[in-house]
Motif scaffolding. Sequence first.
Motif, short mmCIF file in Angstrom:
data_model
loop_
_atom_site.label_atom_id
_atom_site.label_comp_id
_atom_site.label_asym_id
_atom_site.label_seq_id
_atom_site.Cartn_x
_atom_site.Cartn_y
_atom_site.Cartn_z
N ALA A 1 34.79 43.07 46.94
CA ALA A 1 35.60 43.61 48.03
C ALA A 1 36.02 45.05 47.78
CB ALA A 1 36.84 42.73 48.24
N VAL A 2 36.29 45.39 46.52
CA VAL A 2 36.92 46.67 46.21
C VAL A 2 35.91 47.76 45.83
CG1 VAL A 2 38.53 47.80 44.61
CG2 VAL A 2 39.07 45.55 45.53
N VAL A 3 34.91 47.40 45.03
CA VAL A 3 34.01 48.41 44.47
C VAL A 3 32.63 48.41 45.15
CG1 VAL A 3 32.80 49.11 42.36
CG2 VAL A 3 35.18 48.35 42.24
N LEU A 4 32.14 47.23 45.49
CA LEU A 4 30.76 47.12 45.97
C LEU A 4 30.45 47.94 47.23
CD1 LEU A 4 28.04 45.82 45.41
CD2 LEU A 4 28.78 43.83 46.72
N ILE B 1 44.80 26.26 45.60
CA ILE B 1 43.93 27.01 44.69
C ILE B 1 42.61 27.24 45.40
CG2 ILE B 1 42.73 27.05 42.48
CD1 ILE B 1 44.80 25.20 41.36
N MET B 2 42.16 28.49 45.44
CA MET B 2 40.91 28.82 46.14
C MET B 2 40.17 29.91 45.38
SD MET B 2 42.48 30.85 49.41
CE MET B 2 40.86 30.93 50.15
N PRO B 3 38.85 30.06 45.61
CA PRO B 3 38.07 31.00 44.82
C PRO B 3 37.91 32.40 45.41
CG PRO B 3 36.61 29.55 46.03
CD PRO B 3 38.00 29.13 46.38
N HIS B 4 38.45 32.67 46.60
CA HIS B 4 38.14 33.94 47.27
C HIS B 4 39.40 34.73 47.64
CE1 HIS B 4 34.05 32.58 47.47
NE2 HIS B 4 34.38 31.55 48.23
N PHE B 5 39.51 35.96 47.10
CA PHE B 5 40.61 36.85 47.47
C PHE B 5 40.56 37.20 48.95
CE2 PHE B 5 40.45 37.89 42.89
CZ PHE B 5 41.80 37.88 42.59
N THR B 6 39.36 37.40 49.45
CA THR B 6 39.20 37.95 50.80
C THR B 6 39.67 37.00 51.89
OG1 THR B 6 36.89 37.23 50.62
CG2 THR B 6 37.34 39.55 50.23
N VAL B 7 39.80 35.71 51.58
CA VAL B 7 40.23 34.73 52.58
C VAL B 7 41.69 34.33 52.38
CG1 VAL B 7 39.72 32.47 53.58
CG2 VAL B 7 37.86 33.87 52.71
N ALA B 8 42.20 34.54 51.17
CA ALA B 8 43.52 34.02 50.82
C ALA B 8 44.62 34.49 51.77
CB ALA B 8 43.86 34.39 49.38
N ALA B 9 44.61 35.78 52.13
CA ALA B 9 45.68 36.31 52.98
C ALA B 9 45.69 35.65 54.36
CB ALA B 9 45.53 37.82 53.13
N ALA B 10 44.53 35.20 54.82
CA ALA B 10 44.46 34.59 56.14
C ALA B 10 45.18 33.24 56.21
CB ALA B 10 42.99 34.41 56.55
N LEU B 11 45.50 32.67 55.06
CA LEU B 11 46.19 31.38 55.03
C LEU B 11 47.69 31.49 55.24
CD1 LEU B 11 44.50 29.68 51.92
CD2 LEU B 11 43.72 29.70 54.29
N LEU B 12 48.23 32.71 55.14
CA LEU B 12 49.68 32.86 55.02
C LEU B 12 50.44 32.85 56.35
CD1 LEU B 12 49.72 35.69 52.32
CD2 LEU B 12 49.78 33.21 51.95
N ALA B 13 49.87 33.47 57.38
CA ALA B 13 50.60 33.64 58.65
C ALA B 13 51.03 32.29 59.21
CB ALA B 13 49.75 34.39 59.66
N GLY B 14 52.31 32.18 59.58
CA GLY B 14 52.84 30.96 60.17
C GLY B 14 53.11 29.86 59.16
N ALA C 1 44.53 45.94 50.24
CA ALA C 1 44.99 47.22 50.78
C ALA C 1 44.08 47.76 51.87
CB ALA C 1 45.12 48.24 49.66
N GLY C 2 42.78 47.49 51.78
CA GLY C 2 41.86 48.06 52.76
C GLY C 2 41.56 47.16 53.93
N SER C 3 42.21 45.98 53.99
CA SER C 3 41.90 45.06 55.09
C SER C 3 43.03 45.01 56.09
CB SER C 3 41.62 43.66 54.55
OG SER C 3 42.29 43.41 53.38
N ALA C 4 42.68 44.63 57.30
CA ALA C 4 43.69 44.49 58.36
C ALA C 4 44.37 43.14 58.18
CB ALA C 4 43.02 44.59 59.72
N LEU C 5 45.64 43.17 57.79
CA LEU C 5 46.38 41.94 57.56
C LEU C 5 46.92 41.40 58.88
CD1 LEU C 5 48.42 43.02 54.41
CD2 LEU C 5 46.34 41.63 54.48
N PRO C 6 47.07 40.08 58.99
CA PRO C 6 47.70 39.51 60.18
C PRO C 6 49.05 40.19 60.44
CG PRO C 6 46.77 37.77 58.83
CD PRO C 6 46.61 39.04 58.04
N ALA C 7 49.38 40.36 61.72
CA ALA C 7 50.52 41.19 62.12
C ALA C 7 51.83 40.77 61.48
CB ALA C 7 50.65 41.18 63.64
#
Length: 302
Positions: free
Chosen positions: A112-115, A228-241, A254-260
Amino acid sequence: MNPVHDLRHIDLNLLVVLDALLAERHISRAAQRLAMTQPAVSHALNRLRDLFADPLLVRVGNEMRLTARAAALAQPLADALAQVRNVVAAGAFEPQRCRRCFRLGISDYGSAVVLPGLVRRLRQIAPGVDLQLSQHSRLETLRQVAEGELDAALGVFPMLAEGLQADVLFQEHFVVLTDRNNLPVTAKLTLDHYLQAPHVHVSVQGMHHSHVDTALAARGLRRRIAVIMPHFTVAAALLAGTDLVLTVAFRAVAGSALPANLIMLEPPLPIPPFDFAAIWRTGVEANPELAWLRGEIRALGG
């Protein structure tokens, strides 16, 4: 003199085929890479087996695996062929003329960060270069780099085995994400609130312990891990609500659009930062292609 020690008795084109076979571990893919027919590559492999008196590649289930002799040959052979190409080119290494598949180990975080930056750079200056990426445990990644199965790896490597060296690309710190409705009116996250909240934890190997847990344990504290999950890129999507809390490396989000409704906060306790590094076999500078790639990856941390 043993024929294997006398270059007059060797078709050196066989070494080019061997290099492709060791990299691809698949006869059809090696044939495609070399623009040869599959029977021709199979015939070359039989000749190589006779030459080295070793099976080199053996079938285990649905995959081909390298013998110990082949694994030991992989990196020295790749280095030798790179030097031959450099001699034939009779000049400095030219990225735009490079035709090689580099094998990199990389974590979900690194992807996500370097590639993205690395791929953009390579497509601009070295369009003939291909990347083969894989993700494994830290110990397995260290082994694969040390034994030449990977050209390099990008990740977090607190300790290195003998024969490996690291380029630290940057130092990373942690932030906390949660739904803003979980916070009091002051919008401050206290340590008590942090400990009482259910946490999302990212771990490729499904392990509970991490930098965060080490920092908590130093104070005699523990948190409740609810997911517990294996992917950083999906983790934030679990939080809203939800009432969940995620402690995550800053660059991973930092570089992704987070839920409002999510809010990013400093952790309520000090969590030591970590170094994100690229690791290489010692002596990589002798291979012009790998030395060039090392320089490009180093530049990503500038």
